[in-house]
Design a protein around this motif. Structure first.
Motif, PDB file in Angstrom:
ATOM      1  N   ASP A  98       0.850  -1.191   0.000  1.00  0.00           N
ATOM      2  CA  ASP A  98       0.000   0.000   0.000  1.00  0.00           C
ATOM      3  C   ASP A  98       0.888   1.244   0.000  1.00  0.00           C
ATOM      4  OD1 ASP A  98      -1.841   1.997   0.424  1.00  0.00           O
ATOM      5  OD2 ASP A  98      -2.905   0.966   2.026  1.00  0.00           O
ATOM      6  N   MET A 103      -0.550   5.641   4.515  1.00  0.00           N
ATOM      7  CA  MET A 103       0.616   4.887   4.970  1.00  0.00           C
ATOM      8  C   MET A 103       1.757   5.810   5.410  1.00  0.00           C
ATOM      9  SD  MET A 103       0.033   1.577   4.852  1.00  0.00           S
ATOM     10  CE  MET A 103       1.603   0.721   4.670  1.00  0.00           C
ATOM     11  N   THR A 159      -6.938   4.669  -1.741  1.00  0.00           N
ATOM     12  CA  THR A 159      -6.753   3.219  -1.623  1.00  0.00           C
ATOM     13  C   THR A 159      -8.016   2.537  -2.119  1.00  0.00           C
ATOM     14  OG1 THR A 159      -5.384   3.537   0.334  1.00  0.00           O
ATOM     15  CG2 THR A 159      -6.205   1.324  -0.072  1.00  0.00           C
ATOM     16  N   LEU A 161      -8.670  -1.254  -2.783  1.00  0.00           N
ATOM     17  CA  LEU A 161      -8.085  -2.585  -2.731  1.00  0.00           C
ATOM     18  C   LEU A 161      -8.657  -3.513  -3.790  1.00  0.00           C
ATOM     19  CD1 LEU A 161      -7.840  -3.172   1.130  1.00  0.00           C
ATOM     20  CD2 LEU A 161      -6.041  -2.468  -0.459  1.00  0.00           C
ATOM     21  N   SER A 184      -0.764  -3.531   4.024  1.00  0.00           N
ATOM     22  CA  SER A 184      -1.645  -2.364   3.965  1.00  0.00           C
ATOM     23  C   SER A 184      -2.222  -2.077   5.345  1.00  0.00           C
ATOM     24  CB  SER A 184      -2.781  -2.618   2.970  1.00  0.00           C
ATOM     25  OG  SER A 184      -3.736  -1.579   2.984  1.00  0.00           O
ATOM     26  N   THR A 210      -2.444 -11.205   4.104  1.00  0.00           N
ATOM     27  CA  THR A 210      -2.394  -9.780   4.428  1.00  0.00           C
ATOM     28  C   THR A 210      -1.539  -9.536   5.668  1.00  0.00           C
ATOM     29  OG1 THR A 210      -4.440  -9.951   5.712  1.00  0.00           O
ATOM     30  CG2 THR A 210      -4.647  -9.314   3.402  1.00  0.00           C
TER      31      THR A 210
END
Length: 751
Positions: A98, A103, A159, A161, A184, A210
């Motif tokens: 990400d 972030m 973002t 996804l 992420s 993840t």
């Protein structure tokens, strides 16, 4: 602990298939266990000292012996776990990092991107590279290939996804992708991954692992999540915005809701914050300003030590229209309220009032007509003539005054035309006028009593119930407390009318409290079809104008607000809109148009075009095709390439006949979406992993991923069998069974 006892990670057991490797049939194992159990039973029965042990104790010892022997027999059959694992160096692992602005958020002295870099470079990338071909991608609203983690910039504006994962899977469609690793915070600006997208991703049968970064909850933060308000307003109108926000760490404290436009404060209201982690909605009233598109800013202010101050405000777009809607007011007899209502609207430049006053049974006095021919025969006889107005007020006139066709036109005026209809109380109005037995009873927001003499010539004060305290129709003062007091302090009404109970879905905004007894709905409203219908059950507000100071504007303010509500949402033949007037870090905008003929029936054979004026002055014309799922609706999804404000003019024609035009605005803003919802959305990341056969990890245990990622059915795989006989739990179980038998024998004295 699980891996220590069972030798392998839990993931292998979930993925694997239990098998016996000895080659001997399973029925022989079952027979051996049965024979062993029988032999042990016989041995226990014949053993010395049996008489000193009860039957229940003998059964317990026999059960422990049988369990131990059965476990040993199972081990002789060589149990194993057959799993699919990825072939070394023949599969690709896509690592998606990400790279959005959320972030870059600093926690414990470093950004989330820095934490992701450390997680990858602290051994995870090396371990993955030893077994697989690793491809690195940065993600945001899409994916792009990167050579190494030093290329991460935390600059992606949003973002998304679902979009990123679909692009990554599509790019690797010709490669043997064994797994995807996503690093992420899960702060998805598209509202998460919808069911359709999740289904599409799951169909690829590629496990997605993840690794989550960031705090799951901030200690102190307030976030404005939504503002609900009309997209259009009449010139001079007041709007009620419903502001929704959530907070943590400020329970029972005070904050301010502030509304601004072009740096000028339009409204400000103090609110008390409710429970932490709960959603709170508050109403704030304001006037958007002069005609034209207006960018309105809403903010929650006055909170100290917030961890994220960039999520306290949002922008909305309101188009203030310069057109003057026309309201037709039919009054059955000369009375004071008719006179003062007209005066109140004469002072309002945003509304045009056309009135028909019945002076005698066969004579009508017209005021405000556009010409000598307009309404020369009295109340409109056809829907087209009535539909030329945006609002309709029916005063003290009996229902029988209207023909059945006219009553149907009034019903269609609200239902199909989308206009506003207001019924007033009077000695020949509502139930006393027979409306309870007419076609118009259906559209009324109240169930009229089935009797006469409901109109009472006695004083009544007004009270604002809970349902009316946040309504712009009843707001005489911006403060809810002062507003309620102002209503109580008004001179009493000269009369009121009993209207019965409100229908389901209707709102009672004002109550009449007679000096005698009881409480009766005074102002009630409801939506009906595309329009709105209201009842004001009195003809006695003239006392406000007569008894209040001449500088007091209460009477005019109330009637102006009520009549603006009538016509504020009335559409024209062509009504254009977009679901989202402010695009936060998005480019796609849906253009919609509802097209009607003069009778306001949906038109499905029109030619509809939208001319779009971009922020740089360039213009684009696009056709709007008919939406097959909605009658008379034309829609087109367009891409706004540049940030800024856009003007859209939609026109429609049928053959050579112009059906009308409409104009609306929308605005694209970049660099906004990533300020909201930046706490780690662990639920989303966990669900994504579980739905695709992957696992959620924290940075602290991410190194386990390098081992567990091998067990996958995607990519190029090989079937292998892992031995289970050597698991430490088997040894501990045998030891426990032996110890349990010995301890029981010792306790019972049969060692």
């Amino acid at each position: 602990m699980f891996e220590f006892l069972f030798q392998y990670p839990a993931r292998i057991f979930a993925k694997g298939e239990f098998v016996f490797q000895s080659g001997l049939p399973v029925w022989i194992l079952i027979a051996a266990i049965v024979l062993a159990a029988a032999g042990l039973l016989l041995l226990n029965v014949r053993s010395s000292g049996v008489g000193r042990v009860s039957r229940g104790r003998r059964v317990a010892i026999w059960a422990l012996q049988t369990a131990m022997v059965s476990l040993l027999l199972v081990m002789l059959w060589q149990p194993g776990l057959r799993v699919s694992s990825l072939k070394p160096q023949q599969n690709v692992v896509a690592v998606l990092i990400d790279d959005s602005k959320s972030m870059a958020y600093q926690e414990d002295g470093k950004s989330r991107t820095d934490a992701a870099r450390e997680t990858l470079t602290a051994g995870l990338l090396d371990k993955l590279s030893d077994k697989f071909q690793v491809r690195l991608y940065s993600t945001g609203s899409g994916v792009s290939r990167i050579a190494n983690v030093t290329q991460l910039t935390s600059a992606q504006p949003s973002t998304q996804l679902a979009t990123s994962l679909k692009e990554a899977i599509s790019e690797a469609a010709t490669l043997p992708v064994g797994a995807i690793v996503l690093l992420s915070d899960g702060a998805d600006n598209a509202g998460g991954i919808d069911l359709e997208s999740m289904s599409d991703i799951r169909r690829q049968r590629i496990p997605i692992h993840t690794i989550g970064f960031g705090k799951e909850k901030f200690a102190k933060d307030a976030e404005l999540t939504n503002v609900d308000l009309p997209a259009r307003a009449l010139n001079g109108a007041r709007l009620a915005a419903q502001v929704t926000f959530r907070q943590r760490g400020y329970e029972k404290q005070k904050a301010r809701l502030v509304v601004r436009s072009e740096g000028k404060v339009l409204a400000s209201r103090e609110v008390t914050l409710k429970n932490d982690d709960g959603t709170q909605t508050e109403s704030v009233l304001f006037s958007p300003g002069t005609p034209g598109p207006r960018t309105i800013e809403f903010a929650v202010e006055g909170l100290a030590a917030e961890e994220n101050q960039n999520n306290n405000g949002v922008r909305r777009l309101v188009t203030v229209e310069s057109k003057k809607p026309r309201i037709l007011y039919l009054e059955g007899e000369p009375r004071w309220d008719f006179k003062f209502l007209r005066r109140a609207i004469d002072d309002d430049a945003s509304i045009e009032l056309v009135s028909l006053l019945r002076t005698t049974q066969n004579r009508i006095y017209r005021q405000g007509v556009a010409g000598p021919k307009e309404l020369e025969n009295g109340f409109p006889g056809t829907p087209e003539e009535l539909f030329a107005f945006q609002g309709l007020i029916i005063g003290g006139v009996e229902a029988s005054y209207f023909t059945p066709a006219q009553q149907e036109s009034i019903r269609l005026f609200a239902d199909r035309r989308g206009g506003g209809v207001l019924f007033l109380g009077g000695r020949t109005g509502l139930a006393d006028g027979g409306y309870n037995a007419s076609q118009l009873a259906e559209i009324l927001p109240v169930s009229l009593p089935d009797r006469k003499n409901t109109f009472k010539r006695e004083p009544a004060t007004i009270e604002v119930p809970q349902s009316g305290r946040e309504s712009v129709l009843t707001r005489l003062d911006d403060s809810p407390a002062r507003n309620a007091e102002k209503w109580k302090a008004l001179p009493y009404l000269a009369n009121y009318q009993e209207v019965g109970a409100a229908k389901p879905g209707a709102l009672v905004l004002l109550d009449a409290i007679p000096t005698s007894k009881g409480r009766f709905p005074l102002l009630a409203t409801q939506n009906f079809g595309r329009g709105r219908v209201g009842v004001f059950a009195s003809g006695g507000t003239w006392r406000w104008r007569m008894l209040l100071d001449q500088r007091d504007t209460t009477h005019a303010t109330f009637w102006q607000q009520l009549l603006r509500w009538q016509v504020g949402g009335t559409p024209d033949q062509v009504s254009a809109s977009t679901p989202n007037q402010v695009l936060s870090d998005r480019k796609d905008v849906s253009l919609r148009a509802d097209v009607r003929d003069k009778k306001y029936n949906p038109v499905s054979d029109a030619i509809v075009e939208a001319r779009i004026l971009a922020p740089d002055g360039s213009s684009t014309t696009v056709p709007l095709p008919l939406d097959p799922l909605a009658e008379g609706v034309y829609a087109f999804d367009w891409t706004a390439d540049k940030p800024g404000s856009y003007l859209v003019e939609v026109s429609a024609r049928r053959g050579q006949t112009d059906l009308g035009k409409d104009v609306f605005n929308f605005r694209r803003e970049d660099g906004v979406a990533e300020n909201f919802g930046i706490e780690q959305n662990r639920d989303l990341l966990t669900k994504l992993s579980e739905e695709t056969g992957g696992t959620y990890y924290q940075p602290s245990n991410a190194l386990k991923l390098a081992e567990e990622i091998s067990f996958s059915e995607a990519g190029l795989t090989v079937r292998e069998t892992r031995d289970l006989w050597s698991m430490p739990v088997i040894f501990f179980l045998l030891l426990a069974l032996c110890a349990a038998e010995w301890l029981l024998r010792r306790r019972w004295g049969v060692v």
